[in-house]
Scaffold this motif. Structure first.
Motif: not given
Length: 124
Positions: A71-81
């Motif tokens: 998943s990703r949160d572009n407001t935080k510039n982060t992708v998660y696994l």
């Protein structure tokens, strides 16, 4: 240019969970297609999962389907696994990788930018 930094790795027992993060700096992150790869000792690096810039489309290698979620949160510039039901065979260094604007496949050569990796160790 984008710089990628992975975090969240560690030691966990089989059946446990970990969440990896890939934090980006540089250009707006929603313009990047992002993938997770892993490399176990003595093995080649392999594709794990990928996500489009919008986050609407994801893909997984068969061995992690139904256990891992990208998943990703572009407001935080982060992708998660998010990794659940971990198995000893999931032990590896996990890398995130990115490609600017264009969609990428499951090959390492599709990606232009790489993080330094984070170690995941699953004990039996």
């Amino acid at each position: 240019q984008v710089q990628l930094v992975e975090s969240g790795g560690g030691l966990v027992q089989a059946g446990g969970s970990l969440r990896l993060s890939c934090a980006a700096s540089g250009r707006p992150f929603n313009n990047y297609y992002v993938g997770w790869f892993r490399q176990a000792p003595g093995k080649e690096r392999e594709f794990v999962a990928a996500i489009t810039g919008s986050g609407r489309t994801t893909s997984y290698t068969d061995s992690v389907k139904d256990r891992f979620t990208i998943s990703r949160d572009n407001t935080k510039n982060t992708v998660y696994l998010q990794m659940n039901s971990l198995k000893p065979e999931d032990t590896a260094v996990y890398y995130c990788a990115a490609r600017y604007l264009l969609a990428a496949g499951r090959s390492e050569s599709d990606y232009n930018y790489w993080g330094q990796g984070t170690q995941v160790t699953v004990s039996s």
